[in-house]
Design an enzyme around this catalytic site. Structure first.
Site, PDB file in Angstrom:
ATOM      1  N   ASP A   1       0.858  -1.184   0.000  1.00 40.70           N
ATOM      2  CA  ASP A   1       0.000   0.000   0.000  1.00 40.70           C
ATOM      3  C   ASP A   1       0.893   1.233   0.000  1.00 40.70           C
ATOM      4  O   ASP A   1       2.025   1.191   0.512  1.00 40.70           O
ATOM      5  CB  ASP A   1      -0.900   0.019   1.235  1.00 40.70           C
ATOM      6  CG  ASP A   1      -2.028  -1.003   1.171  1.00 40.70           C
ATOM      7  OD1 ASP A   1      -2.482  -1.323   0.059  1.00 40.70           O
ATOM      8  OD2 ASP A   1      -2.456  -1.464   2.244  1.00 40.70           O
TER       9      ASP A   1
ATOM     10  N   ASP B   1      -7.293  -1.165  -4.428  1.00 38.62           N
ATOM     11  CA  ASP B   1      -8.339  -0.754  -3.485  1.00 38.62           C
ATOM     12  C   ASP B   1      -9.246   0.307  -4.109  1.00 38.62           C
ATOM     13  O   ASP B   1     -10.468   0.292  -3.912  1.00 38.62           O
ATOM     14  CB  ASP B   1      -7.717  -0.214  -2.198  1.00 38.62           C
ATOM     15  CG  ASP B   1      -6.866  -1.235  -1.470  1.00 38.62           C
ATOM     16  OD1 ASP B   1      -7.152  -2.445  -1.584  1.00 38.62           O
ATOM     17  OD2 ASP B   1      -5.909  -0.818  -0.789  1.00 38.62           O
TER      18      ASP B   1
END
Length: 165
Positions: free
Chosen positions: A121, A139
């Site tokens: 991330d 995401d």
């Protein structure tokens, strides 16, 4: 059955989401040290973190079984959505686009988890001391896909209500 009349041609969107996510993650892993952060805007950093759990690091502190669970879950959900695309008509553009984005995002995070054992991330939004959970392109694809499905559901509901009146 003519597959071009189904939602399956929308899978090119899945491929774009999948490869965009993996390319951006590769760039972060190659150019950042773990937890390195680069300020882009007064409310946005690029920060390399590893997520061993799911959204918002759900189950990240467990012994490692969650890696396999989330990979299997992503595969199962992707196959289910693929079936929905197969059953949909090509004219259901909003729904098919939403499904395709969700497949691309789910499979990209699953591939990352299978390869690394975690998900990379890097998008870090914050305000003063408060930070939103760090996330990635996959995401974003999943969330936009879910949003498109919600919009489509509201539009379908409006159509049903107008037909009844």
């Amino acid at each position: 059955m003519n597959l071009s009349k189904t939602g399956l041609p929308f899978l090119w969107i899945s491929a774009v989401a999948f490869f965009t996510d993996l390319i951006t993650k590769l760039a972060v892993v190659k150019n950042f040290s773990l937890y390195e952060s680069v300020n882009i805007l007064p409310f946005f950093n690029l920060t390399y973190v590893r997520n061993h759990g799911a959204a918002f690091s759900f189950l990240a502190d467990h012994a490692g079984w969650q890696k396999y669970f989330f990979i299997l879950l992503a595969l199962a959900v992707s196959f289910m959505i693929l079936f929905f695309l197969y059953k949909n008509q090509a004219t259901q553009k909003l729904q098919n686009t939403g499904y395709a984005l969700m497949i691309g995002g789910a499979l990209a995070n699953a591939a990352d988890r299978a390869y690394h054992g975690f998900v990379v991330d890097f998008f870090d939004f914050y305000w003063q001391q408060w930070h939103y959970p760090v996330f990635n392109v996959a995401d974003i694809a999943i969330c936009i896909g879910a949003g498109l499905l919600a919009i489509d559901a509201f539009k379908q509901n409006d159509k049903k209500e107008s037909k009844q009146n």
